[in-house]
Design an enzyme around this catalytic site. Structure first.
Site, PDB file in Angstrom:
ATOM      1  N   GLY A   8       4.750  -6.938  -8.549  1.00 33.83           N
ATOM      2  CA  GLY A   8       4.040  -5.857  -9.221  1.00 33.83           C
ATOM      3  C   GLY A   8       4.937  -4.638  -9.371  1.00 33.83           C
ATOM      4  N   ASN A  87       3.762  -6.111  -3.146  1.00 37.57           N
ATOM      5  CA  ASN A  87       3.088  -4.926  -3.678  1.00 37.57           C
ATOM      6  C   ASN A  87       2.035  -5.255  -4.732  1.00 37.57           C
ATOM      7  OD1 ASN A  87       2.953  -1.939  -4.525  1.00 37.57           O
ATOM      8  ND2 ASN A  87       3.654  -2.932  -6.403  1.00 37.57           N
ATOM      9  N   SER A 139      -3.559  -0.483   2.109  1.00 41.40           N
ATOM     10  CA  SER A 139      -4.206   0.743   1.638  1.00 41.40           C
ATOM     11  C   SER A 139      -4.934   1.374   2.809  1.00 41.40           C
ATOM     12  CB  SER A 139      -5.219   0.417   0.536  1.00 41.40           C
ATOM     13  OG  SER A 139      -6.085   1.508   0.291  1.00 41.40           O
ATOM     14  N   TYR A 152     -12.002  -4.779  -2.569  1.00 41.16           N
ATOM     15  CA  TYR A 152     -10.648  -4.232  -2.432  1.00 41.16           C
ATOM     16  C   TYR A 152     -10.333  -3.962  -0.966  1.00 41.16           C
ATOM     17  CZ  TYR A 152      -6.723  -0.979  -3.044  1.00 41.16           C
ATOM     18  OH  TYR A 152      -5.502  -0.349  -2.975  1.00 41.16           O
ATOM     19  N   SER A 153     -11.269  -3.337  -0.250  1.00 41.09           N
ATOM     20  CA  SER A 153     -11.062  -3.030   1.166  1.00 41.09           C
ATOM     21  C   SER A 153     -10.879  -4.301   1.983  1.00 41.09           C
ATOM     22  CB  SER A 153     -12.250  -2.231   1.710  1.00 41.09           C
ATOM     23  OG  SER A 153     -12.402  -1.010   1.019  1.00 41.09           O
ATOM     24  N   THR A 154     -11.643  -5.329   1.653  1.00 42.55           N
ATOM     25  CA  THR A 154     -11.533  -6.607   2.355  1.00 42.55           C
ATOM     26  C   THR A 154     -10.153  -7.228   2.148  1.00 42.55           C
ATOM     27  OG1 THR A 154     -13.916  -7.006   2.118  1.00 42.55           O
ATOM     28  CG2 THR A 154     -12.520  -8.927   2.559  1.00 42.55           C
ATOM     29  N   LYS A 156      -7.368  -5.690   1.319  1.00 43.23           N
ATOM     30  CA  LYS A 156      -6.323  -4.874   1.945  1.00 43.23           C
ATOM     31  C   LYS A 156      -6.388  -4.968   3.475  1.00 43.23           C
ATOM     32  CE  LYS A 156      -4.071  -3.216  -1.573  1.00 43.23           C
ATOM     33  NZ  LYS A 156      -2.697  -3.717  -1.831  1.00 43.23           N
ATOM     34  N   ILE A 185      -2.712   8.065  -4.182  1.00 42.36           N
ATOM     35  CA  ILE A 185      -1.402   8.206  -4.809  1.00 42.36           C
ATOM     36  C   ILE A 185      -1.573   8.375  -6.319  1.00 42.36           C
ATOM     37  CG2 ILE A 185       0.871   7.166  -5.087  1.00 42.36           C
ATOM     38  CD1 ILE A 185       0.095   7.762  -2.156  1.00 42.36           C
TER      39      ILE A 185
END
Length: 244
Positions: A8, A87, A139, A152-154, A156, A185
């Site tokens: 990425g 990434n 993250s 997303y949290s899972t 990461k 960011i």
């Protein structure tokens, strides 16, 4: 010359990481999936600016065959990969009740299958050489969890577990595995937020600014350097104090 693979790597945090390693004299392989134009333009820019070999390599990290082909091509053109930066990722905001089965699978597969596929493809050379650096990008939401970002949290959080377990397993082969957890960011991922929301995020950050891709790239470069040879299994939060 040592070769770095940044998945990425065509834009945002990935492109900053690619540039940081190029500036340090590494050969850099920039992985992309859909952003071919950006990846090729970046590779030309970095080669011209830093006088090092840089190439753009297409692969959907979710697809093991594509990853295997990419790694073989990188080895042939740039040399054996000694540093891997996992990434590649995606981010969306959605209430948990509205997340579809396909969205859940794609989110987890992009982050977790991607890291799995790329790591397995490069680790054998690292074990043979008894040296290597694997740096995973998680993250702060992988640390704390984020509302409306359960998938997303899972994913990461899984990257953090992946880092800790793999660090223990590869340590006897002198391979360091570490993780960087960015905060808020300034990348294209923030385009979905209003100026008011971004201002609130900045004000809620103790250092009173949003992070930059370069802030993350500097941390990743440290984990890729000899200075970090006695560090493995570390989870480094680079978030301006947003999460402590």
């Amino acid at each position: 010359m040592n070769t770095v693979l940044v998945t990425g790597g065509s834009k945002g945090i990935g492109s900053a990481i690619a540039e940081e390693f190029a500036s340090l004299g590494y050969a850099v392989a920039i992985n992309y999936n859909k952003s071919e134009e950006k990846a090729k333009a970046l590779s030309l820019e970095l080669m011209k600016k830093y006088k090092v070999p840089v190439g753009a390599y297409k692969a959907d990290v979710k697809d093991r065959n594509e990853v295997a082909h990419m790694v073989a091509k990188i080895k042939d053109e740039l040399g054996t990969i000694v540093i891997l930066v996992n990434n590649a990722g995606i981010s969306t905001q959605k209430e948990f009740s509205q997340i579809t089965n396909d969205e859940w699978k794609v989110m987890l597969s992009t982050h977790l299958d991607g890291a799995f596929n790329c790591t397995q493809e490069v680790m054998h050379d690292m074990i043979y050489r008894q040296y290597g650096k694997i740096i995973n990008i998680s993250s702060m939401w992988g640390v704390t969890g984020g509302s409306c970002e359960v998938h997303y949290s899972t994913a990461k959080a899984g990257i953090i577990g992946f880092t800790k377990a793999l660090a223990k397993e590869l340590a006897p082969s002198n391979i360091n595995v570490n993780c960087v957890c960015p905060g808020v960011i300034k990348t294209d991922m923030l385009n979905i937020f209003s100026e008011e929301t971004l201002e609130d995020l900045k004000n809620n950050t103790p250092l009173k600014r949003l992070g930059t891709p370069t802030d993350i790239a500097k941390a990743v470069a440290f984990f890729g350097s000899k200075d970090s040879d006695y560090l493995t299994g570390n989870i480094l939060n680079v978030n301006g104090g947003f999460v402590i």
